[in-house]
Enzyme design. Structure first.
Site, PDB file in Angstrom:
ATOM      1  N   ARG A 128      -0.125   9.339  -2.244  1.00  0.00           N
ATOM      2  CA  ARG A 128       0.510   8.872  -1.133  1.00  0.00           C
ATOM      3  C   ARG A 128       2.301   8.865  -1.579  1.00  0.00           C
ATOM      4  O   ARG A 128       1.827   8.708  -2.859  1.00  0.00           O
ATOM      5  CB  ARG A 128       0.113   6.711  -1.201  1.00  0.00           C
ATOM      6  CG  ARG A 128       0.868   5.710  -0.521  1.00  0.00           C
ATOM      7  CD  ARG A 128       0.697   4.522  -0.242  1.00  0.00           C
ATOM      8  NE  ARG A 128       0.182   4.213  -1.883  1.00  0.00           N
ATOM      9  CZ  ARG A 128      -0.152   2.763  -2.245  1.00  0.00           C
ATOM     10  NH1 ARG A 128      -0.516   2.399  -1.726  1.00  0.00           N
ATOM     11  NH2 ARG A 128       0.009   2.384  -3.131  1.00  0.00           N
ATOM     12  N   ARG A 185      -6.161  -1.982 -10.955  1.00  0.00           N
ATOM     13  CA  ARG A 185      -6.373  -2.395 -10.081  1.00  0.00           C
ATOM     14  C   ARG A 185      -6.954  -3.240  -9.022  1.00  0.00           C
ATOM     15  O   ARG A 185      -7.181  -4.277  -8.853  1.00  0.00           O
ATOM     16  CB  ARG A 185      -4.753  -1.861  -9.005  1.00  0.00           C
ATOM     17  CG  ARG A 185      -3.499  -1.729  -9.722  1.00  0.00           C
ATOM     18  CD  ARG A 185      -2.481  -1.053  -9.458  1.00  0.00           C
ATOM     19  NE  ARG A 185      -2.575  -0.496  -7.321  1.00  0.00           N
ATOM     20  CZ  ARG A 185      -2.194   0.073  -6.733  1.00  0.00           C
ATOM     21  NH1 ARG A 185      -1.273   1.467  -7.585  1.00  0.00           N
ATOM     22  NH2 ARG A 185      -1.877   0.032  -5.934  1.00  0.00           N
ATOM     23  N   LYS A 208      -4.182  -1.672   4.438  1.00  0.00           N
ATOM     24  CA  LYS A 208      -2.450  -3.395   4.458  1.00  0.00           C
ATOM     25  C   LYS A 208      -1.486  -2.619   4.396  1.00  0.00           C
ATOM     26  O   LYS A 208      -1.196  -2.977   5.593  1.00  0.00           O
ATOM     27  CB  LYS A 208      -2.697  -4.500   2.773  1.00  0.00           C
ATOM     28  CG  LYS A 208      -3.977  -4.289   2.867  1.00  0.00           C
ATOM     29  CD  LYS A 208      -4.037  -5.686   1.140  1.00  0.00           C
ATOM     30  CE  LYS A 208      -3.523  -5.231   0.046  1.00  0.00           C
ATOM     31  NZ  LYS A 208      -3.972  -4.135  -0.211  1.00  0.00           N
ATOM     32  N   ARG A 225      -4.228 -13.642  -3.795  1.00  0.00           N
ATOM     33  CA  ARG A 225      -4.488 -12.516  -4.704  1.00  0.00           C
ATOM     34  C   ARG A 225      -5.950 -13.266  -5.452  1.00  0.00           C
ATOM     35  O   ARG A 225      -6.263 -12.903  -6.562  1.00  0.00           O
ATOM     36  CB  ARG A 225      -4.226 -11.315  -5.305  1.00  0.00           C
ATOM     37  CG  ARG A 225      -3.557 -10.359  -4.198  1.00  0.00           C
ATOM     38  CD  ARG A 225      -2.431  -9.192  -5.604  1.00  0.00           C
ATOM     39  NE  ARG A 225      -2.788  -8.129  -5.258  1.00  0.00           N
ATOM     40  CZ  ARG A 225      -2.547  -7.048  -4.688  1.00  0.00           C
ATOM     41  NH1 ARG A 225      -1.394  -8.532  -3.836  1.00  0.00           N
ATOM     42  NH2 ARG A 225      -2.139  -5.961  -4.852  1.00  0.00           N
ATOM     43  N   ARG A 264       5.226   4.840  -5.805  1.00  0.00           N
ATOM     44  CA  ARG A 264       4.901   3.625  -7.127  1.00  0.00           C
ATOM     45  C   ARG A 264       4.489   4.809  -8.204  1.00  0.00           C
ATOM     46  O   ARG A 264       3.710   5.496  -8.158  1.00  0.00           O
ATOM     47  CB  ARG A 264       3.902   3.091  -5.921  1.00  0.00           C
ATOM     48  CG  ARG A 264       4.990   2.571  -5.285  1.00  0.00           C
ATOM     49  CD  ARG A 264       4.102   1.674  -4.158  1.00  0.00           C
ATOM     50  NE  ARG A 264       2.707   0.633  -5.358  1.00  0.00           N
ATOM     51  CZ  ARG A 264       2.047   0.250  -4.749  1.00  0.00           C
ATOM     52  NH1 ARG A 264       1.939  -0.143  -2.707  1.00  0.00           N
ATOM     53  NH2 ARG A 264       0.794  -0.626  -5.280  1.00  0.00           N
TER      54      ARG A 264
HETATM   55  P1  AP5 Z   1      -1.873   1.213   2.336  1.00  0.00           P
HETATM   56  O1  AP5 Z   1      -1.029   0.373   3.743  1.00  0.00           O
HETATM   57  O2  AP5 Z   1       0.104   1.788   1.240  1.00  0.00           O
HETATM   58  O3  AP5 Z   1      -2.568   0.565   1.246  1.00  0.00           O
HETATM   59  P2  AP5 Z   1      -2.435  -1.044   0.779  1.00  0.00           P
HETATM   60  O4  AP5 Z   1      -3.971  -1.159   0.848  1.00  0.00           O
HETATM   61  O5  AP5 Z   1      -0.920  -1.608   1.334  1.00  0.00           O
HETATM   62  O6  AP5 Z   1      -2.405  -0.928  -0.617  1.00  0.00           O
HETATM   63  P3  AP5 Z   1      -1.699  -1.046  -2.398  1.00  0.00           P
HETATM   64  O7  AP5 Z   1      -1.878   0.241  -2.449  1.00  0.00           O
HETATM   65  O8  AP5 Z   1      -0.220  -1.382  -1.331  1.00  0.00           O
HETATM   66  O9  AP5 Z   1      -1.837  -1.991  -2.441  1.00  0.00           O
HETATM   67  P4  AP5 Z   1      -2.313  -2.978  -4.086  1.00  0.00           P
HETATM   68  O10 AP5 Z   1      -2.591  -3.701  -3.221  1.00  0.00           O
HETATM   69  O11 AP5 Z   1      -2.280  -2.463  -5.418  1.00  0.00           O
HETATM   70  O12 AP5 Z   1      -0.361  -3.183  -3.766  1.00  0.00           O
HETATM   71  P5  AP5 Z   1       0.942  -4.638  -3.869  1.00  0.00           P
HETATM   72  O13 AP5 Z   1       2.483  -3.656  -3.029  1.00  0.00           O
HETATM   73  O14 AP5 Z   1       0.579  -4.922  -2.818  1.00  0.00           O
HETATM   74  O15 AP5 Z   1      -2.067   3.222   2.358  1.00  0.00           O
HETATM   75  C1  AP5 Z   1      -2.658   3.848   1.359  1.00  0.00           C
HETATM   76  C2  AP5 Z   1      -2.567   5.147   2.139  1.00  0.00           C
HETATM   77  O16 AP5 Z   1      -3.686   5.723   2.687  1.00  0.00           O
HETATM   78  C3  AP5 Z   1      -0.703   5.695   2.478  1.00  0.00           C
HETATM   79  O17 AP5 Z   1      -1.071   7.284   2.026  1.00  0.00           O
HETATM   80  C4  AP5 Z   1      -1.674   5.458   3.873  1.00  0.00           C
HETATM   81  O18 AP5 Z   1      -0.784   6.484   4.747  1.00  0.00           O
HETATM   82  C5  AP5 Z   1      -3.346   5.748   3.889  1.00  0.00           C
HETATM   83  N1  AP5 Z   1      -3.889   5.424   4.540  1.00  0.00           N
HETATM   84  C6  AP5 Z   1      -3.493   3.904   4.989  1.00  0.00           C
HETATM   85  N2  AP5 Z   1      -4.970   3.462   5.860  1.00  0.00           N
HETATM   86  C7  AP5 Z   1      -5.948   4.999   6.290  1.00  0.00           C
HETATM   87  C8  AP5 Z   1      -7.028   5.239   7.427  1.00  0.00           C
HETATM   88  N3  AP5 Z   1      -7.622   4.244   7.608  1.00  0.00           N
HETATM   89  N4  AP5 Z   1      -7.263   6.569   7.014  1.00  0.00           N
HETATM   90  C9  AP5 Z   1      -6.504   7.313   5.997  1.00  0.00           C
HETATM   91  N5  AP5 Z   1      -5.145   6.362   5.334  1.00  0.00           N
HETATM   92  C10 AP5 Z   1      -5.264   5.957   4.951  1.00  0.00           C
HETATM   93  O19 AP5 Z   1       0.712  -4.388  -5.261  1.00  0.00           O
HETATM   94  C11 AP5 Z   1       1.018  -3.785  -5.856  1.00  0.00           C
HETATM   95  C12 AP5 Z   1       1.557  -4.838  -7.393  1.00  0.00           C
HETATM   96  O20 AP5 Z   1       2.056  -5.140  -7.695  1.00  0.00           O
HETATM   97  C13 AP5 Z   1      -0.238  -5.469  -8.056  1.00  0.00           C
HETATM   98  O21 AP5 Z   1      -0.776  -4.356  -8.584  1.00  0.00           O
HETATM   99  C14 AP5 Z   1       0.368  -6.465  -9.562  1.00  0.00           C
HETATM  100  O22 AP5 Z   1       0.855  -6.295 -10.283  1.00  0.00           O
HETATM  101  C15 AP5 Z   1       1.069  -7.324  -8.088  1.00  0.00           C
HETATM  102  N6  AP5 Z   1       1.188  -8.009  -6.915  1.00  0.00           N
HETATM  103  C16 AP5 Z   1       1.122  -8.059  -5.357  1.00  0.00           C
HETATM  104  N7  AP5 Z   1       1.129  -9.003  -4.937  1.00  0.00           N
HETATM  105  C17 AP5 Z   1       0.246 -10.076  -5.996  1.00  0.00           C
HETATM  106  C18 AP5 Z   1      -0.604 -11.155  -5.939  1.00  0.00           C
HETATM  107  N8  AP5 Z   1      -0.298 -12.139  -4.537  1.00  0.00           N
HETATM  108  N9  AP5 Z   1       0.045 -12.046  -6.641  1.00  0.00           N
HETATM  109  C19 AP5 Z   1      -0.362 -10.946  -8.342  1.00  0.00           C
HETATM  110  N10 AP5 Z   1       0.418 -10.074  -8.915  1.00  0.00           N
HETATM  111  C20 AP5 Z   1       0.814  -9.187  -6.987  1.00  0.00           C
HETATM  112 MG    MG Z   2       0.293  -2.081   0.247  1.00  0.00          MG
END
Ligand code: AP5
Ligand code: MG
Length: 214
Positions: free
Chosen positions: A126, A171, A13, A87, A160
């Protein structure tokens, strides 16, 4: 245009949202990034969110919906990419309200289809540039010059605290239990588009571009 990127942790994402922001002038609204900023700044929201995030659980609907509301106005008419929000069903309903209040609507909900075991490998290897946030990966995407960010030239990188295997599994479980069930809410409205998130980054990008059009 306003779009949601939906998919489990590590689905790509953030990678795709950052690209869309750079190439199309849309605005990336990542609740994860907003919360990490709040934690780093030690704000009241950050103090509440820190332990919840480190455990891999979801922060309260009220907190994240308020954060999105605060940032939505800055997006203006450039179009928003919602990354990691909504979410839960309550967040999806809150988003509808926030958009309607501003005379906007959702155009697409793009689901990145992925294999969860492969995602764990993506996430634990990552890292990002500590200065500009550009994403990297120990195996799939190293900086062109070792130790130097391709985008801004910084030599500082970070990982992270929630990117360890145990937290990643929590997660993923949260995604399955609370986030995947909101898909029917958008399917009923014909908004859901599916993309193979296991394809190389550029192929995922091309598939998203095909959905968004020129
Ligand atoms: P990346 O692009 O970083 O993936 P992502 O989908 O953004 O993954 P996240 O870990 O950020 O998702 P998340 O939903 O757990 O975290 P968030 O910050 O939203 O890609 C991952 C890796 O793969 C990278 O190294 C990239 O280079 C590589 N890659 C990407 N695409 C690729 C491909 N096609 N092929 C190969 N490699 C690839 O949330 C974190 C925390 O915040 C949550 O756990 C929760 O506690 C809280 N939170 C956030 N939003 C909310 C909400 N709306 N409600 C409640 N709690 C929330
Ligand atoms: Mg992300």
């Amino acid at each position: 245009m306003n779009i949601i990127l939906l998919g489990p942790p590590g689905a790509g994402k953030g990678t795709q949202a950052a690209r869309l922001q750079a190439q199309r002038g849309m605005v990336q609204l990542s609740t994860g990034d907003m919360l990490r900023q709040a934690v780093a700044n030690g704000t009241p929201v950050g103090l509440q969110a820190k332990a919840v995030m480190e455990a891999g659980e979801l922060v309260s609907d009220a907190i994240v919906s308020a954060l999105i509301g605060e940032h939505l106005d800055a997006a203006g008419d450039r179009g928003a990419i919602f990354d990691g929000f909504p979410r839960t069903r309550a967040q999806a309903e809150a988003l509808d309200l926030l958009l309607a209040e501003r005379g906007h609507r959702l155009d697409h909900v793009i689901e990145l289809n992925v294999d969860e075991d492969a995602l764990v490998r993506r996430i634990v290897k990552r890292f990002t540039c500590a200065n500009c946030g550009a994403p990297y990966h120990d195996e799939f995407k190293r900086p062109q010059v070792e130790g130097v960010c391709d985008v801004c030239g910084s030599t500082e990188f970070k990982r992270r605290p929630d990117d360890n295997e145990q937290t990643v599994r929590t997660r993923m479980a949260e995604y399955r239990a609370k986030t995947a069930p909101i898909l029917p809410y958008y399917e009923e409205r014909g908004l859901v588009r599916r993309v193979d998130g296991m394809a190389p980054v550029d192929d995922v990008a091309a598939a998203i571009d095909a959905i968004l059009g020129a």
